[in-house]
Scaffold this active site. Sequence first.
Site, mmCIF file in Angstrom:
data_model
loop_
_atom_site.group_PDB
_atom_site.id
_atom_site.type_symbol
_atom_site.label_atom_id
_atom_site.label_comp_id
_atom_site.label_asym_id
_atom_site.label_seq_id
_atom_site.Cartn_x
_atom_site.Cartn_y
_atom_site.Cartn_z
ATOM 1 N N THR A 186 0.820 -1.218 0.000
ATOM 2 C CA THR A 186 0.000 0.000 0.000
ATOM 3 C C THR A 186 0.851 1.264 0.000
ATOM 4 O O THR A 186 0.358 2.328 -0.386
ATOM 5 C CB THR A 186 -0.939 0.020 1.212
ATOM 6 O OG1 THR A 186 -0.166 -0.104 2.412
ATOM 7 C CG2 THR A 186 -1.935 -1.138 1.143
ATOM 8 N N CYS A 187 2.111 1.176 0.438
ATOM 9 C CA CYS A 187 2.971 2.369 0.471
ATOM 10 C C CYS A 187 3.178 2.941 -0.933
ATOM 11 O O CYS A 187 3.315 4.161 -1.091
ATOM 12 C CB CYS A 187 4.319 2.038 1.089
ATOM 13 S SG CYS A 187 4.235 1.555 2.825
ATOM 14 N N ILE A 188 3.218 2.065 -1.933
ATOM 15 C CA ILE A 188 3.404 2.530 -3.311
ATOM 16 C C ILE A 188 2.202 2.183 -4.186
ATOM 17 O O ILE A 188 2.290 2.243 -5.416
ATOM 18 C CB ILE A 188 4.696 1.936 -3.913
ATOM 19 C CG1 ILE A 188 4.668 0.407 -3.869
ATOM 20 C CG2 ILE A 188 5.919 2.487 -3.204
ATOM 21 C CD1 ILE A 188 5.861 -0.242 -4.581
#
Length: 271
Positions: free
Chosen positions: A239-241
């Site tokens: 989810t960070c990218i």
Amino acid sequence: MRIAAFRTVGRIMGICLSQGDIFPLRFARHVFSYILKQPICWLDLGFYDPTLFNNLRSMLTSDFLEQPVVENDFTYVERNSKGEMTVVCLKPNGSQIPVNKDNAIEFVYKYAEKVLVGKRIAAFEAIREGILDVIPETMLDGLTPEDLRLIICGVETVSISVLQANTSFLDESRASQDILNRFKQWFWQVIEAFTPQEKQDLVFFWTGSPSLPATGKWQSSASVMLRPQEDIFLPTANTCISRLYVPVYSSKRMLRSKLLMAIKARNFGFV
């Protein structure tokens, strides 16, 4: 400590507003009205509790020959955090004042104000102060409650066209181009057939955001990494990218089954 927690919530909202991120809690309309320092009236009750709103509205046209649907005096039953109920007067000696044609409008306004605000005003004020800890008040100028909710909470309905416009595909599957093209078609067909809730669950699993931005664009585009074919593995996400990792499954049915299993289990994986 409770009020401090609400101020922290406001600060998180301020950060989301300043950075263009999505805030995951959808407050009722009158909360956003309070944040904007706009009047809260009994019509806001229609958004918060339609049944109660209709009951109160029926009083305004009642001839009062029959018992009203709600309390027939100027009182309000309040429930505390322990579930205990207390009768609160909406005006001095309210328990001794019957509701009639002459004071029905006053009763409706006072009752709605108690339901919508009441003791919550301290929490509302703390949220507003928390927001202003992060951003200047001028950033809120000219906004309506609907504008603020849309900006900070995003769009509830997930649009496939918006997803497609913001998604790129990466490949490490070593599959042929024909297989990849067919799989991409399956991917969008499967998502389009999802229920609205399943689409929201997918976006949350994929990006960490509960909804799409009102602008129709993420700050950074989402991506799908196509992995080698392995029907036993579930999709994972970083989810960070905003990246979804999906094996090139052998069938469209398998793709649907694995996607649904992953998003319902909230099985986040970092690769």
